[in-house]
Design a protein around this motif. Sequence first.
Motif, PDB file in Angstrom:
ATOM      1  N   ASP A 141       0.840  -0.928  -0.066  1.00  0.00           N
ATOM      2  CA  ASP A 141      -0.078   0.076   0.209  1.00  0.00           C
ATOM      3  C   ASP A 141       0.668   1.201  -0.036  1.00  0.00           C
ATOM      4  OD1 ASP A 141      -2.180  -1.208  -0.014  1.00  0.00           O
ATOM      5  OD2 ASP A 141      -3.073  -1.011   1.916  1.00  0.00           O
TER       6      ASP A 141
ATOM      7  N   ASP B  94      -2.278  -4.811   0.982  1.00  0.00           N
ATOM      8  CA  ASP B  94      -2.154  -4.704   2.433  1.00  0.00           C
ATOM      9  C   ASP B  94      -3.454  -4.402   3.068  1.00  0.00           C
ATOM     10  OD1 ASP B  94       0.661  -5.377   2.651  1.00  0.00           O
ATOM     11  OD2 ASP B  94       1.449  -3.365   2.689  1.00  0.00           O
ATOM     12  N   ASP B  95      -3.911  -3.421   2.634  1.00  0.00           N
ATOM     13  CA  ASP B  95      -5.296  -2.678   2.972  1.00  0.00           C
ATOM     14  C   ASP B  95      -4.817  -2.162   4.463  1.00  0.00           C
ATOM     15  OD1 ASP B  95      -7.743  -1.905   2.882  1.00  0.00           O
ATOM     16  OD2 ASP B  95      -8.411  -3.551   4.029  1.00  0.00           O
ATOM     17  N   CYS B  96      -3.920  -1.299   4.604  1.00  0.00           N
ATOM     18  CA  CYS B  96      -3.749  -0.499   5.821  1.00  0.00           C
ATOM     19  C   CYS B  96      -4.792   0.400   5.985  1.00  0.00           C
ATOM     20  CB  CYS B  96      -2.309   0.286   5.675  1.00  0.00           C
ATOM     21  SG  CYS B  96      -0.890  -0.685   5.516  1.00  0.00           S
ATOM     22  N   GLU B  97      -4.996   0.800   7.438  1.00  0.00           N
ATOM     23  CA  GLU B  97      -6.200   1.772   7.486  1.00  0.00           C
ATOM     24  C   GLU B  97      -6.282   2.911   6.664  1.00  0.00           C
ATOM     25  OE1 GLU B  97      -8.288   3.575  11.641  1.00  0.00           O
ATOM     26  OE2 GLU B  97      -6.195   2.465  11.388  1.00  0.00           O
TER      27      GLU B  97
ATOM     28  N   THR C 229      -7.042  -2.314  -3.132  1.00  0.00           N
ATOM     29  CA  THR C 229      -5.972  -3.147  -2.674  1.00  0.00           C
ATOM     30  C   THR C 229      -6.406  -4.391  -2.338  1.00  0.00           C
ATOM     31  OG1 THR C 229      -4.325  -3.067  -1.038  1.00  0.00           O
ATOM     32  CG2 THR C 229      -6.555  -2.504  -0.025  1.00  0.00           C
TER      33      THR C 229
ATOM     34  N   ARG D 115      -6.437  -7.207   0.735  1.00  0.00           N
ATOM     35  CA  ARG D 115      -6.327  -7.092   1.961  1.00  0.00           C
ATOM     36  C   ARG D 115      -5.539  -8.362   2.619  1.00  0.00           C
ATOM     37  NH1 ARG D 115     -11.911  -6.444   4.844  1.00  0.00           N
ATOM     38  NH2 ARG D 115     -11.393  -4.239   4.099  1.00  0.00           N
ATOM     39  N   GLN D 116      -4.662  -8.295   3.396  1.00  0.00           N
ATOM     40  CA  GLN D 116      -3.928  -9.376   4.446  1.00  0.00           C
ATOM     41  C   GLN D 116      -4.328  -8.895   5.843  1.00  0.00           C
ATOM     42  OE1 GLN D 116       0.068  -9.965   4.470  1.00  0.00           O
ATOM     43  NE2 GLN D 116       0.536  -7.914   3.569  1.00  0.00           N
TER      44      GLN D 116
ATOM     45  N   VAL E  89     -10.242  -5.895  -2.008  1.00  0.00           N
ATOM     46  CA  VAL E  89     -11.040  -4.545  -1.532  1.00  0.00           C
ATOM     47  C   VAL E  89     -10.969  -3.713  -2.777  1.00  0.00           C
ATOM     48  CG1 VAL E  89     -11.544  -2.970   0.106  1.00  0.00           C
ATOM     49  CG2 VAL E  89     -10.371  -5.235   0.714  1.00  0.00           C
TER      50      VAL E  89
END
Length: 367
Positions: A272, A299-302, A313, A315-316, A357
Amino acid sequence: MRPEDSTALKWRDSAPTPIRTGYNIYQIAKAAGVSIATVSRVLNNRSSVSPETRREVLACMKRLSYVPRRGGIDRAPTIGVLLEYSTPSPAMTPYVAEVIGGVSSFADQNGLSLEVFSFDQPRIRERGLTSYLRETAIDGAVILLSNDQSHYIHQLEEDHFPCVIINNRMGGKVRFVDVDNRSGAEMAMNHLASLGHRRIAFLGGNLNNESLRERYEIHQAALRKNGIANPEALAFLERPPHASNHLQEGYEKTKQLLAGRQEFTSIFCATDELAFGSIRALVDSGLRVPGDVSVVGFDDCEMASYISPSLTTVRQPLRDMGSGAARILLDVIEGFRHGEWEPGDNTPGIIEPAKMVIRESTGPAAR
């Protein structure tokens, strides 16, 4: 979702069946419905435990015929989070922060102490990693940001020091928690292909890391399948000399991509943070995201849902991966303490599922 409740977790290898030598402090804490720290306080006759809780814990010990070990072996464990990184890259990225959040949550729920430190500290180099960990009373380590050249991990294994690595597998020879990188990368490439994208650039990193290497390999295979003759020309892996962090690295690599002769309509970024930097470079260059170029991260960071445009992205589940690693680590620590886990036992690994996502940063390929 707690890792122990997840039906999505699967073991890479079979976990060993321990030979029980009596109950340990972890099992007593579970049976009594309290934290390991509370059991430890009862064993050490600390005044910070209420009389009612003390009676319940002692009754549980008696019911299970629990015999405390000698030499302080029943104290609550301390786990360390070991960050491996190369200066000048900062270690506390959004990715790292979310993983540590998962480790910290598990530690809080189970009464464990937690320490975070980096591998490149002079005192570690001087004393040796295993010696440093044991001298500072750290019982096990969760390791982040490692790669294939992280030989100290094998040394920890040889020294019978409990450790678990995240987002790297070292060939499956150590305990790990990872995401299904190949499936996640395939989702990203298939999503872009469904929007009409064929010439998809890739921003990656050090291929000495197994997780990043798998994402890169899927990108290359997808381009070949789409008839792209020279897919390597659309991959940017080397860190630009002036990039001091992953955001700047994504920015500079995108500038290199724009300055080259390769045509592209979208970018798949291995993280990300690379995607955040890439979007900024595209916007600074007068391009629209996704009108002119689509961008996908991993990643799907916040932060991914708060930038503009919000990031599509893969998501992990970073917090679950952190708590899952801590859970494995605690089991191994207790096993080593009480002779229930012998060196050379089968190596357990958790592979979490990836999820696509879709947000605002992707759209139909521009003509």
